[in-house]
Design a protein around this motif. Structure first.
Motif, short mmCIF file in Angstrom:
data_model
loop_
_atom_site.label_atom_id
_atom_site.label_comp_id
_atom_site.label_asym_id
_atom_site.label_seq_id
_atom_site.Cartn_x
_atom_site.Cartn_y
_atom_site.Cartn_z
N LEU A 221 0.84 -1.17 0.00
CA LEU A 221 0.00 0.00 0.00
C LEU A 221 0.89 1.23 0.00
O LEU A 221 1.80 1.34 0.82
CB LEU A 221 -0.90 0.01 1.24
N VAL A 222 0.63 2.13 -0.94
CA VAL A 222 1.36 3.39 -1.01
C VAL A 222 0.35 4.50 -0.76
O VAL A 222 -0.59 4.67 -1.54
CB VAL A 222 2.03 3.58 -2.40
N ALA A 223 0.50 5.20 0.35
CA ALA A 223 -0.43 6.27 0.71
C ALA A 223 0.30 7.61 0.66
O ALA A 223 1.47 7.70 1.03
CB ALA A 223 -1.00 6.03 2.10
N VAL A 224 -0.40 8.62 0.18
CA VAL A 224 0.20 9.96 0.08
C VAL A 224 -0.81 10.99 0.58
O VAL A 224 -2.02 10.76 0.59
CB VAL A 224 0.60 10.31 -1.37
N GLY A 225 -0.29 12.11 0.97
CA GLY A 225 -1.13 13.22 1.36
C GLY A 225 -0.32 14.50 1.29
O GLY A 225 0.91 14.48 1.42
N GLU A 226 -1.02 15.58 1.05
CA GLU A 226 -0.34 16.88 1.07
C GLU A 226 -1.35 17.94 1.40
O GLU A 226 -2.55 17.80 1.16
CB GLU A 226 0.36 17.18 -0.26
N VAL A 227 -0.86 19.00 1.99
CA VAL A 227 -1.70 20.14 2.33
C VAL A 227 -0.88 21.40 2.06
O VAL A 227 0.34 21.41 2.24
CB VAL A 227 -2.20 20.07 3.79
N GLY A 228 -1.54 22.43 1.59
CA GLY A 228 -0.86 23.69 1.31
C GLY A 228 -1.77 24.85 1.61
O GLY A 228 -2.99 24.72 1.68
N LEU B 135 -5.51 13.51 -0.55
CA LEU B 135 -5.15 12.22 0.03
C LEU B 135 -5.26 11.18 -1.07
O LEU B 135 -6.18 11.24 -1.89
CB LEU B 135 -6.11 11.85 1.17
N GLY B 136 -4.35 10.24 -1.07
CA GLY B 136 -4.40 9.20 -2.10
C GLY B 136 -3.80 7.91 -1.59
O GLY B 136 -3.03 7.89 -0.63
N ALA B 137 -4.19 6.83 -2.24
CA ALA B 137 -3.64 5.52 -1.90
C ALA B 137 -3.63 4.64 -3.14
O ALA B 137 -4.58 4.67 -3.93
CB ALA B 137 -4.46 4.85 -0.80
N ASP B 138 -2.56 3.91 -3.33
CA ASP B 138 -2.43 2.92 -4.40
C ASP B 138 -2.18 1.57 -3.75
O ASP B 138 -1.38 1.46 -2.82
CB ASP B 138 -1.26 3.24 -5.32
N LEU B 139 -2.85 0.55 -4.25
CA LEU B 139 -2.57 -0.81 -3.84
C LEU B 139 -1.83 -1.46 -4.99
O LEU B 139 -2.41 -1.74 -6.05
CB LEU B 139 -3.87 -1.56 -3.51
N VAL B 140 -0.54 -1.65 -4.80
CA VAL B 140 0.34 -2.20 -5.83
C VAL B 140 0.27 -3.73 -5.75
O VAL B 140 0.30 -4.30 -4.67
CB VAL B 140 1.79 -1.71 -5.61
N ASN B 141 0.13 -4.36 -6.90
CA ASN B 141 0.01 -5.82 -7.01
C ASN B 141 -1.23 -6.34 -6.30
O ASN B 141 -1.19 -7.39 -5.65
CB ASN B 141 1.26 -6.53 -6.51
N PHE C 298 -3.61 -7.65 -7.77
CA PHE C 298 -3.45 -8.91 -8.48
C PHE C 298 -2.08 -8.81 -9.10
O PHE C 298 -1.56 -7.71 -9.28
CB PHE C 298 -4.51 -9.08 -9.57
N PRO C 299 -1.44 -9.91 -9.46
CA PRO C 299 -0.11 -9.79 -10.04
C PRO C 299 -0.07 -8.79 -11.20
O PRO C 299 -0.89 -8.86 -12.12
CB PRO C 299 0.22 -11.21 -10.50
N ARG C 300 0.80 -7.81 -11.11
CA ARG C 300 1.07 -6.78 -12.12
C ARG C 300 -0.06 -5.74 -12.24
O ARG C 300 -0.05 -4.93 -13.15
CB ARG C 300 1.36 -7.41 -13.48
N HIS C 301 -1.04 -5.76 -11.35
CA HIS C 301 -2.14 -4.79 -11.37
C HIS C 301 -2.01 -3.83 -10.18
O HIS C 301 -1.79 -4.27 -9.05
CB HIS C 301 -3.50 -5.49 -11.24
N THR C 302 -2.20 -2.56 -10.44
CA THR C 302 -2.21 -1.53 -9.40
C THR C 302 -3.51 -0.75 -9.52
O THR C 302 -3.91 -0.37 -10.63
CB THR C 302 -1.01 -0.57 -9.56
N VAL C 303 -4.17 -0.51 -8.39
CA VAL C 303 -5.36 0.34 -8.36
C VAL C 303 -5.12 1.46 -7.35
O VAL C 303 -4.40 1.28 -6.38
CB VAL C 303 -6.65 -0.44 -8.02
N GLY C 304 -5.74 2.60 -7.61
CA GLY C 304 -5.54 3.72 -6.72
C GLY C 304 -6.75 4.63 -6.65
O GLY C 304 -7.57 4.67 -7.58
N LEU C 305 -6.86 5.34 -5.55
CA LEU C 305 -7.89 6.33 -5.33
C LEU C 305 -7.24 7.62 -4.87
O LEU C 305 -6.22 7.59 -4.17
CB LEU C 305 -8.88 5.87 -4.25
#
Length: 125
Positions: A8-15, A41-47, A49-56
């Motif tokens: 899981l790759v999660a990101v966030g930023e505020v300015g 705010l964002g999140a990607d779920l890497v793999n 499924f094998p070789r598939h990434t989804v993100g919001l």
């Protein structure tokens, strides 16, 4: 590429923009300076499924936030992403976005809403 190393790759930023235009200059009702906050705010779920990434991704930019290329001022945005890496040289991607104005502009009958989708294939050679 075939290994299932989910992560899981999660990101966030505020300015904050401290100097913002007046509301009338942006076509907004009321007086005084426009608000200048922007965040996402964002999140990607890497793999997932094998070789598939989804993100919001979800973010908002006040009317006085003038410095982002992804988030238009006076808008909120929600995004869904999918990517499939078929091989090191071939990749397929899909993105769907939903945008909505936060404040109705002076003289406008309704809040502007946008939806768009994009598909892309990348082949490295």
């Amino acid at each position: 590429l075939g290994r299932s190393n989910r992560r899981l790759v999660a990101v966030g930023e505020v300015g904050r923009a401290f100097e913002t235009p007046q509301r009338f200059a942006l076509g907004l009702p009321g007086s005084g300076a426009a608000d200048g906050w922007g965040w996402q705010l964002g999140a990607d779920l890497v793999n997932v499924f094998p070789r598939h990434t989804v993100g919001l991704n979800y973010g908002r930019a006040d009317p006085g936030w003038l410095i982002s290329n992804d988030f238009r001022q006076n808008n909120e945005l929600a995004e869904f992403r999918w990517q499939f890496k078929y091989s090191p040289a071939l990749r397929f991607e899909f993105r769907a976005r939903w945008r909505r104005e936060l404040e109705r502009r002076a003289g406008a009958d309704f809040l502007q809403r946008d939806r768009d989708m994009r598909g892309r294939t990348t082949w490295k050679f």
